[in-house]
Design a protein around this motif. Structure first.
Motif, PDB file in Angstrom:
ATOM      1  N   ILE A   1      18.074   1.309  -8.249  1.00 31.02           N
ATOM      2  CA  ILE A   1      19.284   0.537  -8.547  1.00 31.02           C
ATOM      3  C   ILE A   1      19.309   0.211 -10.038  1.00 31.02           C
ATOM      4  CG2 ILE A   1      20.510  -1.622  -8.094  1.00 31.02           C
ATOM      5  CD1 ILE A   1      19.158  -1.606  -5.310  1.00 31.02           C
ATOM      6  N   LYS A   2      20.421   0.465 -10.668  1.00 28.10           N
ATOM      7  CA  LYS A   2      20.574   0.148 -12.086  1.00 28.10           C
ATOM      8  C   LYS A   2      21.357  -1.157 -12.209  1.00 28.10           C
ATOM      9  CE  LYS A   2      20.468   4.960 -13.629  1.00 28.10           C
ATOM     10  NZ  LYS A   2      21.200   6.054 -14.328  1.00 28.10           N
ATOM     11  N   ILE A   3      20.707  -2.145 -12.838  1.00 30.18           N
ATOM     12  CA  ILE A   3      21.316  -3.460 -12.962  1.00 30.18           C
ATOM     13  C   ILE A   3      22.183  -3.511 -14.215  1.00 30.18           C
ATOM     14  CG2 ILE A   3      20.879  -5.937 -13.110  1.00 30.18           C
ATOM     15  CD1 ILE A   3      20.038  -4.586 -10.478  1.00 30.18           C
TER      16      ILE A   3
ATOM     17  N   ASN B   1      25.008  -2.807  -7.711  1.00 28.13           N
ATOM     18  CA  ASN B   1      24.929  -2.509  -9.134  1.00 28.13           C
ATOM     19  C   ASN B   1      25.850  -3.392  -9.963  1.00 28.13           C
ATOM     20  OD1 ASN B   1      23.162  -0.497  -8.478  1.00 28.13           O
ATOM     21  ND2 ASN B   1      24.630   1.177  -8.690  1.00 28.13           N
ATOM     22  N   GLU B   2      26.993  -3.761  -9.389  1.00 30.64           N
ATOM     23  CA  GLU B   2      27.977  -4.540 -10.135  1.00 30.64           C
ATOM     24  C   GLU B   2      27.737  -6.044 -10.057  1.00 30.64           C
ATOM     25  OE1 GLU B   2      31.666  -3.297  -8.502  1.00 30.64           O
ATOM     26  OE2 GLU B   2      31.447  -1.219  -9.198  1.00 30.64           O
ATOM     27  N   MET B   3      26.853  -6.473  -9.172  1.00 29.76           N
ATOM     28  CA  MET B   3      26.589  -7.910  -9.032  1.00 29.76           C
ATOM     29  C   MET B   3      25.860  -8.456 -10.253  1.00 29.76           C
ATOM     30  SD  MET B   3      25.052  -8.296  -5.225  1.00 29.76           S
ATOM     31  CE  MET B   3      25.960  -7.936  -3.741  1.00 29.76           C
ATOM     32  N   PRO B   4      26.196  -9.677 -10.688  1.00 31.80           N
ATOM     33  CA  PRO B   4      25.318 -10.344 -11.660  1.00 31.80           C
ATOM     34  C   PRO B   4      24.075 -10.836 -10.920  1.00 31.80           C
ATOM     35  CG  PRO B   4      27.319 -11.639 -11.260  1.00 31.80           C
ATOM     36  CD  PRO B   4      27.380 -10.449 -10.368  1.00 31.80           C
ATOM     37  N   LEU B   5      22.944 -10.223 -11.181  1.00 32.34           N
ATOM     38  CA  LEU B   5      21.707 -10.578 -10.467  1.00 32.34           C
ATOM     39  C   LEU B   5      20.902 -11.586 -11.280  1.00 32.34           C
ATOM     40  CD1 LEU B   5      20.311  -7.336  -8.798  1.00 32.34           C
ATOM     41  CD2 LEU B   5      21.046  -9.419  -7.672  1.00 32.34           C
TER      42      LEU B   5
END
Length: 305
Positions: free
Chosen positions: A213-215, A187-191
């Motif tokens: 998953i919430k981006i 969730n915390e990754m910059p996707l």
């Protein structure tokens, strides 16, 4: 009437592209040369084939009917040539294939041996985005297309060629690498996403939605190569086809981050319109692939199988 096959070809291409400039580019002719051929063809008819409105060429209803007949004539001519060469044990003509951008890592390997066997044939392989590939199929402009996700609104037939596995990928300096990493870390990754309509984007979104998953941080880039460069630079992470990052994995510039539910596995498919009557060249190519696809996969993609 005394029109030529070349004039029929030029007119057909103008109708297909809707532009003298684009027709000239695709035929590798100058724009004046196309305009002259178009005028000479038009001069043989009392009814207008085209109209110029503003700076655009508009095709008349009569023009569309003539273009369809021209297409049939040119197909028959190609079939005559193909049958003649077939009796001599040779194939000729142009094989037209539309390929989604990531497919450039796949399609050449399924073409190489066939092209070596039949040195008289030409290849037109258009590597572009998925929407343009689907449009080429819809308009029946290509013999085949290479896709990993089939469009829902087209009636297609296909041949599976190769598995397409998508993994979460980061650059070599990424500190994330433990197995079964917690969901909150994702969730915390910059996707980094592909553009809307991409097959990779579609698979990625299905995974994210399916796992709720919430981006929080998101970027969007318009090609697989751009996404790869962004991940290499450390801008973020992405779910990417392994086939497009083989070299970077080998050189340890990128690494696969183990995540529950990954890889996503789709299939690279050679597709064509259902009911399409293949000319001798594409039919021979399809027969070749049915016979040789497993050997090609083992020879070039054994590290992916």
């Amino acid at each position: 009437m005394n029109y030529t096959l070349h004039q029929l070809l030029v007119f057909k291409k103008v109708v297909e592209t809707g532009s003298i400039t684009k027709a000239a580019e695709q035929l590798h002719l100058t724009q004046p040369a196309v305009s002259i051929q178009l005028k000479n063809f038009q001069d043989q008819f009392d009814i207008p084939l085209t109209e110029v409105l503003g700076r655009k060429v508009q095709i008349t209803e009569f023009g569309f009917e003539i273009a369809e007949l021209a297409k049939n004539i040119l197909n028959q001519v190609q079939e005559i040539d193909s049958k003649t060469m077939a009796f001599k044990g040779e194939l000729i003509g142009r094989l037209k294939i539309a390929v989604v951008s990531t497919g450039k890592y796949v399609m050449p390997y399924f073409l190489a041996d066939f092209m070596r066997l039949h040195k008289s044939i030409e290849l037109n392989m258009d590597v572009t985005n998925k929407s343009k590939v689907v449009e080429s199929l819809e308009k029946n402009e290509v013999d085949f297309a290479l896709l990993s996700i089939l469009p829902k609104d087209l009636n297609l037939e296909y041949l599976d060629l190769l598995d397409n596995e998508l993994y979460l990928v980061g650059n070599a300096s990424s500190k994330i690498g433990q197995k079964n990493i917690p969901e909150q870390v994702i969730n915390e990754m910059p996707l980094i996403f592909r553009e809307a309509g991409s097959g990779t984007r579609y698979a990625m979104e299905r995974f994210i939605e399916g796992n709720k998953i919430k981006i929080q941080k998101k970027m969007e880039l318009t090609s697989n190569e751009a996404v790869k460069q962004a991940v290499l630079a450390g801008l973020g992470y992405s779910i990417m086809p392994k086939i497009g990052i083989k070299n970077e994995l080998h050189l340890k510039q990128l690494k696969i981050i183990p995540v529950k539910g990954l890889p996503i596995t789709t299939k690279w498919k050679l597709v064509w319109l259902k009911g399409k009557k293949h000319m001798p060249l594409p039919k021979n190519y399809l027969d070749f692939l049915i016979k040789e696809k497993e050997t090609i996969s083992q020879s070039f993609f054994s590290d992916l199988i």
